[in-house]
Design a protein around this motif. Sequence first.
Motif, PDB file in Angstrom:
ATOM      1  N   HIS A 250       0.819  -1.208   0.000  1.00  0.00           N
ATOM      2  CA  HIS A 250       0.000   0.000   0.000  1.00  0.00           C
ATOM      3  C   HIS A 250       0.852   1.256   0.000  1.00  0.00           C
ATOM      4  O   HIS A 250       1.876   1.329   0.693  1.00  0.00           O
ATOM      5  CB  HIS A 250      -0.908   0.020   1.224  1.00  0.00           C
ATOM      6  N   VAL A 251       0.411   2.255  -0.765  1.00  0.00           N
ATOM      7  CA  VAL A 251       1.035   3.574  -0.747  1.00  0.00           C
ATOM      8  C   VAL A 251       0.484   4.321   0.470  1.00  0.00           C
ATOM      9  O   VAL A 251      -0.733   4.490   0.591  1.00  0.00           O
ATOM     10  CB  VAL A 251       0.701   4.357  -2.027  1.00  0.00           C
ATOM     11  N   PRO A 252       1.345   4.768   1.389  1.00  0.00           N
ATOM     12  CA  PRO A 252       0.846   5.571   2.501  1.00  0.00           C
ATOM     13  C   PRO A 252       0.628   7.007   2.053  1.00  0.00           C
ATOM     14  O   PRO A 252       1.112   7.423   0.999  1.00  0.00           O
ATOM     15  CB  PRO A 252       1.978   5.471   3.532  1.00  0.00           C
ATOM     16  N   THR A 253      -0.081   7.759   2.859  1.00  0.00           N
ATOM     17  CA  THR A 253      -0.409   9.126   2.464  1.00  0.00           C
ATOM     18  C   THR A 253       0.809  10.047   2.466  1.00  0.00           C
ATOM     19  O   THR A 253       0.726  11.185   2.028  1.00  0.00           O
ATOM     20  CB  THR A 253      -1.504   9.689   3.389  1.00  0.00           C
ATOM     21  N   PHE A 254       1.957   9.534   2.932  1.00  0.00           N
ATOM     22  CA  PHE A 254       3.196  10.320   2.894  1.00  0.00           C
ATOM     23  C   PHE A 254       3.776  10.397   1.484  1.00  0.00           C
ATOM     24  O   PHE A 254       4.756  11.102   1.254  1.00  0.00           O
ATOM     25  CB  PHE A 254       4.252   9.698   3.805  1.00  0.00           C
ATOM     26  N   ALA A 255       3.218   9.647   0.558  1.00  0.00           N
ATOM     27  CA  ALA A 255       3.776   9.595  -0.796  1.00  0.00           C
ATOM     28  C   ALA A 255       2.644   9.514  -1.813  1.00  0.00           C
ATOM     29  O   ALA A 255       1.490   9.231  -1.477  1.00  0.00           O
ATOM     30  CB  ALA A 255       4.706   8.396  -0.938  1.00  0.00           C
ATOM     31  N   ARG A 256       2.997   9.755  -3.043  1.00  0.00           N
ATOM     32  CA  ARG A 256       2.115   9.467  -4.169  1.00  0.00           C
ATOM     33  C   ARG A 256       2.945   8.678  -5.176  1.00  0.00           C
ATOM     34  O   ARG A 256       4.152   8.929  -5.333  1.00  0.00           O
ATOM     35  CB  ARG A 256       1.573  10.739  -4.811  1.00  0.00           C
ATOM     36  N   ALA A 257       2.299   7.714  -5.820  1.00  0.00           N
ATOM     37  CA  ALA A 257       2.996   6.845  -6.773  1.00  0.00           C
ATOM     38  C   ALA A 257       2.353   6.969  -8.149  1.00  0.00           C
ATOM     39  O   ALA A 257       1.119   7.064  -8.258  1.00  0.00           O
ATOM     40  CB  ALA A 257       2.946   5.395  -6.286  1.00  0.00           C
ATOM     41  N   TYR A 258       3.186   6.956  -9.155  1.00  0.00           N
ATOM     42  CA  TYR A 258       2.717   7.012 -10.536  1.00  0.00           C
ATOM     43  C   TYR A 258       3.501   5.985 -11.342  1.00  0.00           C
ATOM     44  O   TYR A 258       4.630   5.628 -10.994  1.00  0.00           O
ATOM     45  CB  TYR A 258       2.930   8.412 -11.134  1.00  0.00           C
ATOM     46  N   VAL A 259       2.884   5.519 -12.419  1.00  0.00           N
ATOM     47  CA  VAL A 259       3.563   4.629 -13.352  1.00  0.00           C
ATOM     48  C   VAL A 259       3.653   5.358 -14.676  1.00  0.00           C
ATOM     49  O   VAL A 259       2.664   5.909 -15.172  1.00  0.00           O
ATOM     50  CB  VAL A 259       2.799   3.297 -13.488  1.00  0.00           C
ATOM     51  N   ARG A 260       4.865   5.382 -15.226  1.00  0.00           N
ATOM     52  CA  ARG A 260       5.104   6.151 -16.450  1.00  0.00           C
ATOM     53  C   ARG A 260       5.497   5.244 -17.619  1.00  0.00           C
ATOM     54  O   ARG A 260       6.209   4.251 -17.422  1.00  0.00           O
ATOM     55  CB  ARG A 260       6.215   7.189 -16.220  1.00  0.00           C
ATOM     56  N   ASP A 261       5.052   5.617 -18.781  1.00  0.00           N
ATOM     57  CA  ASP A 261       5.410   4.912 -20.002  1.00  0.00           C
ATOM     58  C   ASP A 261       6.935   4.862 -20.149  1.00  0.00           C
ATOM     59  O   ASP A 261       7.609   5.884 -19.942  1.00  0.00           O
ATOM     60  CB  ASP A 261       4.791   5.638 -21.208  1.00  0.00           C
ATOM     61  N   VAL A 262       7.475   3.699 -20.498  1.00  0.00           N
ATOM     62  CA  VAL A 262       8.937   3.544 -20.528  1.00  0.00           C
ATOM     63  C   VAL A 262       9.584   4.332 -21.665  1.00  0.00           C
ATOM     64  O   VAL A 262      10.806   4.553 -21.650  1.00  0.00           O
ATOM     65  CB  VAL A 262       9.328   2.054 -20.641  1.00  0.00           C
ATOM     66  N   GLU A 263       8.811   4.767 -22.643  1.00  0.00           N
ATOM     67  CA  GLU A 263       9.398   5.547 -23.735  1.00  0.00           C
ATOM     68  C   GLU A 263       9.066   7.035 -23.616  1.00  0.00           C
ATOM     69  O   GLU A 263       9.942   7.889 -23.703  1.00  0.00           O
ATOM     70  CB  GLU A 263       8.911   5.014 -25.087  1.00  0.00           C
ATOM     71  N   THR A 264       7.813   7.343 -23.380  1.00  0.00           N
ATOM     72  CA  THR A 264       7.404   8.750 -23.363  1.00  0.00           C
ATOM     73  C   THR A 264       7.431   9.362 -21.959  1.00  0.00           C
ATOM     74  O   THR A 264       7.407  10.580 -21.813  1.00  0.00           O
ATOM     75  CB  THR A 264       5.983   8.902 -23.911  1.00  0.00           C
TER      76      THR A 264
END
Length: 378
Positions: free
Chosen positions: A293-307
Amino acid sequence: MPTLTDTPALDRYMALSGIYDESPAHDAAFVAALAEALEWHLAHHGPYAELCRQQGFSLSDLETIEDVPRVPHVFVNVFKKYELLSIEKDQIALNLTSSGTGGQKSQIFFDAASLARGLGMVDLAHEAMGLVRQDLLTNYLIFAYDPSEAKNVGTAYTDSNITKYAPKKRSYHALRWDEATQAFAFREAEALEVLQAYAEEGAPVRILGFPAFLHRIVSRMRELNMPKLDLGPDSYVLTGGGWKKSESERIEPEAFVAEVEEYLGIPAGNVRDGYGMVEHGVPYLQCEHHRFHVPTFARAYVRDVETLEVLPYGEVGFLNLVTPYNLAMPAMSLLTSDLATLQGDCPCGRSMPTVTIIGRAGTRKNKGCAISASQLLK
């Protein structure tokens, strides 16, 4: 302008309750804390300020939670090549490295207030996951470097720190310095003897560290047809660091949980993994359903490996982790080389999203603590 000790927005963000709750109030507190940290780094780290200028991003562009992915990120390998500091050297309270036995080493720094925030996050995450049991005198088996020998290696520091969540009766670190070879060695037979002694003693046991080492212990029990142990319902396995260079021995997470339950008598819900990076510092702990789980101390994103565009939940890309807590270095937005996906709707009921780590790109050039330690299994 905040100072290292006058950080009202960061103080409010650290005081939030319900650290796995997703809400507008949590989002607003996170954005305010991130803006405070951004203002600090823009004023105290010239190269990061120049990066923001080149990307056309200023403090005024950070207003809502939707703006957070636009905060310029720093690739994790940059911390392996350069010492990035937003404070003076005499303000450093702690310096950690991500590797102790070779390979590229990230240099990670904390001032006193940032270190306190980092340790506070770890405490709150363990509390919220039900892992704090001050009523149980506990024996520890730790698959990590002996901290008296590993000094400032990140995993040794972390593993030693988390033994405080249940009072320590005895402890044993299984990765120990060998004077003859002048290198760390995995004391497999000794670790198995320690585990058997703990089982006979009857006190709860916590097994910490890299999963590959525990899998090796269970495999040896299976090969030698040894009696199965019953460490009891109050025992836990808290792993971290992944399998990395032990890929040939890797088993699926479900199989690992099952073999621990069968051979050590530890309930499946008590077998938890943790994900984190010393460059980032925020702990991502598994819940009872084995989701990070992502705690509220952080935000997580997933990014396209090329763009490098942000991808929706369920799609695979580079994991981008954002947190404002460390003012000592401009690691607010860290682009990792880990491939991951994000999900919501965990059956445990915690509403913050979960992260699934798919793998790591470019490990040969990106050694961390876990990679170096797991080489000891060869």
